[in-house]
Design an enzyme around this catalytic site. Structure first.
Site, PDB file in Angstrom:
ATOM      1  N   ARG A 205       0.848  -1.181   0.000  1.00 56.39           N
ATOM      2  CA  ARG A 205       0.000   0.000   0.000  1.00 56.39           C
ATOM      3  C   ARG A 205       0.889   1.237   0.000  1.00 56.39           C
ATOM      4  O   ARG A 205       2.052   1.190   0.413  1.00 56.39           O
ATOM      5  CB  ARG A 205      -0.912   0.014   1.230  1.00 56.39           C
ATOM      6  CG  ARG A 205      -1.852  -1.178   1.324  1.00 56.39           C
ATOM      7  CD  ARG A 205      -2.654  -1.139   2.615  1.00 56.39           C
ATOM      8  NE  ARG A 205      -3.604  -2.234   2.695  1.00 56.39           N
ATOM      9  CZ  ARG A 205      -3.340  -3.426   3.225  1.00 56.39           C
ATOM     10  NH1 ARG A 205      -2.130  -3.668   3.720  1.00 56.39           N
ATOM     11  NH2 ARG A 205      -4.263  -4.375   3.263  1.00 56.39           N
TER      12      ARG A 205
ATOM     13  N   LYS B 246      -2.063  -2.383   7.290  1.00 59.49           N
ATOM     14  CA  LYS B 246      -3.455  -2.095   7.613  1.00 59.49           C
ATOM     15  C   LYS B 246      -3.929  -3.045   8.704  1.00 59.49           C
ATOM     16  O   LYS B 246      -3.688  -4.249   8.641  1.00 59.49           O
ATOM     17  CB  LYS B 246      -4.317  -2.247   6.364  1.00 59.49           C
ATOM     18  CG  LYS B 246      -5.755  -1.792   6.546  1.00 59.49           C
ATOM     19  CD  LYS B 246      -6.499  -1.844   5.236  1.00 59.49           C
ATOM     20  CE  LYS B 246      -7.934  -1.347   5.399  1.00 59.49           C
ATOM     21  NZ  LYS B 246      -8.671  -1.400   4.106  1.00 59.49           N
TER      22      LYS B 246
ATOM     23  N   HIS C 149      -3.293   2.016  -5.790  1.00 59.95           N
ATOM     24  CA  HIS C 149      -3.889   0.776  -5.295  1.00 59.95           C
ATOM     25  C   HIS C 149      -4.145  -0.212  -6.427  1.00 59.95           C
ATOM     26  O   HIS C 149      -4.240  -1.425  -6.192  1.00 59.95           O
ATOM     27  CB  HIS C 149      -5.193   1.086  -4.556  1.00 59.95           C
ATOM     28  CG  HIS C 149      -5.432   0.209  -3.366  1.00 59.95           C
ATOM     29  ND1 HIS C 149      -4.676   0.266  -2.216  1.00 59.95           N
ATOM     30  CD2 HIS C 149      -6.336  -0.779  -3.156  1.00 59.95           C
ATOM     31  CE1 HIS C 149      -5.107  -0.628  -1.348  1.00 59.95           C
ATOM     32  NE2 HIS C 149      -6.113  -1.274  -1.895  1.00 59.95           N
TER      33      HIS C 149
ATOM     34  N   ARG D 243      -1.709  -3.046  -6.466  1.00 58.19           N
ATOM     35  CA  ARG D 243      -2.004  -4.161  -5.544  1.00 58.19           C
ATOM     36  C   ARG D 243      -2.987  -5.124  -6.184  1.00 58.19           C
ATOM     37  O   ARG D 243      -2.814  -6.346  -6.134  1.00 58.19           O
ATOM     38  CB  ARG D 243      -2.593  -3.618  -4.232  1.00 58.19           C
ATOM     39  CG  ARG D 243      -1.578  -3.157  -3.235  1.00 58.19           C
ATOM     40  CD  ARG D 243      -2.239  -2.553  -2.010  1.00 58.19           C
ATOM     41  NE  ARG D 243      -3.116  -3.463  -1.297  1.00 58.19           N
ATOM     42  CZ  ARG D 243      -2.701  -4.415  -0.463  1.00 58.19           C
ATOM     43  NH1 ARG D 243      -1.421  -4.610  -0.277  1.00 58.19           N
ATOM     44  NH2 ARG D 243      -3.569  -5.175   0.188  1.00 58.19           N
TER      45      ARG D 243
ATOM     46  N   HIS E 295      -3.943  -9.300   3.423  1.00 60.50           N
ATOM     47  CA  HIS E 295      -5.396  -9.396   3.500  1.00 60.50           C
ATOM     48  C   HIS E 295      -5.791 -10.566   4.404  1.00 60.50           C
ATOM     49  O   HIS E 295      -4.990 -11.472   4.652  1.00 60.50           O
ATOM     50  CB  HIS E 295      -6.001  -9.678   2.118  1.00 60.50           C
ATOM     51  CG  HIS E 295      -6.112  -8.483   1.243  1.00 60.50           C
ATOM     52  ND1 HIS E 295      -6.539  -7.258   1.688  1.00 60.50           N
ATOM     53  CD2 HIS E 295      -5.861  -8.329  -0.091  1.00 60.50           C
ATOM     54  CE1 HIS E 295      -6.550  -6.406   0.685  1.00 60.50           C
ATOM     55  NE2 HIS E 295      -6.138  -7.022  -0.394  1.00 60.50           N
TER      56      HIS E 295
ATOM     57  N   TYR F 191     -10.271 -12.028  -5.494  1.00 63.09           N
ATOM     58  CA  TYR F 191      -9.491 -12.245  -6.718  1.00 63.09           C
ATOM     59  C   TYR F 191      -9.910 -13.522  -7.454  1.00 63.09           C
ATOM     60  O   TYR F 191      -9.478 -13.726  -8.591  1.00 63.09           O
ATOM     61  CB  TYR F 191      -8.002 -12.285  -6.383  1.00 63.09           C
ATOM     62  CG  TYR F 191      -7.506 -10.951  -5.876  1.00 63.09           C
ATOM     63  CD1 TYR F 191      -7.334  -9.878  -6.742  1.00 63.09           C
ATOM     64  CD2 TYR F 191      -7.250 -10.749  -4.525  1.00 63.09           C
ATOM     65  CE1 TYR F 191      -6.912  -8.648  -6.284  1.00 63.09           C
ATOM     66  CE2 TYR F 191      -6.831  -9.518  -4.057  1.00 63.09           C
ATOM     67  CZ  TYR F 191      -6.664  -8.470  -4.934  1.00 63.09           C
ATOM     68  OH  TYR F 191      -6.257  -7.236  -4.476  1.00 63.09           O
TER      69      TYR F 191
END
Length: 286
Positions: free
Chosen positions: A139, A166, A233, A236, A259, A267
């Protein structure tokens, strides 16, 4: 009221990107225009109950009169929520319109090739930043937070340490060979101010800000002819999409991108291009 909102949203130090600021200003202006002609009993910018009715009526107006897509309607409501927060009434309770489930937007193969070529031609620092986004999926805040000590390289391997991603997640991202070479080139040229530990520094030798990194990446994308809906982004999402297409396990994708497994499952959803190809591939009666 609009002038006051514009002053708040554009003040120095705002975490919003220039593109987001421009979008919010346009959408809030449209909301104010609609408010002038709406028949509301009260002020939605001071009364929470009126705020909620206004947001719901505005959502209906955008869908049925303005004929906006569900994604556009949701984007407008997000801008209105930002306005409501800044005037002190908080976000409205209007539900978002359900969107078709698609994979996150990623660069198509041709755009990827153009972006990588621009990264190859860029100065060492900018190329290393581009490759870190493209091959490691960090990120923008994680890129800015990298220190020299977070880069572990050897002759054949490498890893980047994301110490506080994150949600406070720590992770180690393995380094692609092309990224490793770009990092080595940049670190050999890096000229930092005394005591500066940041990996990516500006012309004064100080840590590069998220805004500076944003400008570098969007500048490279613009030079590559990638202008529609590009944000840092997107890189990513491109990494996650590429890993999924080459058959990587969803757990590996999740760990690489920082994640949860559930979030990484996005995805596995079809992209718009894949849905279109499926329709175009249907047999035609000759």
């Amino acid at each position: 009221m609009f002038a006051a909102y514009r002053a708040k949203v554009t003040r120095p130090g705002t975490p919003l990107s220039p593109k987001t600021i421009t979008a919010y200003l346009s959408r809030v202006r449209q909301y104010f225009t609609w408010l002038e002609t709406s028949d509301l009993d009260g002020d939605p910018l001071t009364d929470p109950s009126v705020r909620d009715w206004a947001a719901r009526d505005y959502r209906a107006y955008l869908l049925t009169v303005a004929k906006r897509s569900p994604a556009t309607v949701n984007a407008h409501l997000t801008a209105v929520d930002d306005l409501n927060r800044r005037v002190g009434v908080g976000p409205a309770t209007a539900k978002r319109t359900t969107l078709p489930q698609l994979a996150p937007r990623a660069l198509d193969p041709r755009a990827q090739t153009r972006f990588v070529r621009e990264a190859e031609r860029a100065p060492a620092r900018d190329g290393a930043i581009a490759y870190t986004g493209f091959y490691a999926g960090l990120r923008i805040a994680e890129l800015a937070a990298l220190d020299v000590d977070d880069v572990h390289l050897s002759a054949r391997k490498g890893a980047l340490i994301v110490r506080y991603g994150k949600g406070g997640r720590y992770r180690e991202v393995l380094v692609h060979s092309r990224l490793r070479a770009a990092l080595e080139t940049w670190m050999a040229q890096r000229a930092a101010a005394d005591g500066e530990v940041a990996l990516f520094v500006n012309a004064r030798g100080r840590r590069l800000t998220t805004r500076g990194i944003y400008d570098i990446l969007t500048g490279l994308a613009d030079a590559a002819g990638i202008r529609e809906d590009f944000t840092p982004h997107t890189l990513r999402h491109t990494l996650g999409t590429n890993m999924r297409r080459q058959g990587e396990d969803i757990v590996v994708i999740a760990e690489t991108l920082g994640h949860s497994v559930e979030t990484a499952r996005r995805y596995t959803l079809p992209s718009e291009d894949e849905r279109r190809a499926a329709i175009e591939g249907l047999p035609v009666d000759q």
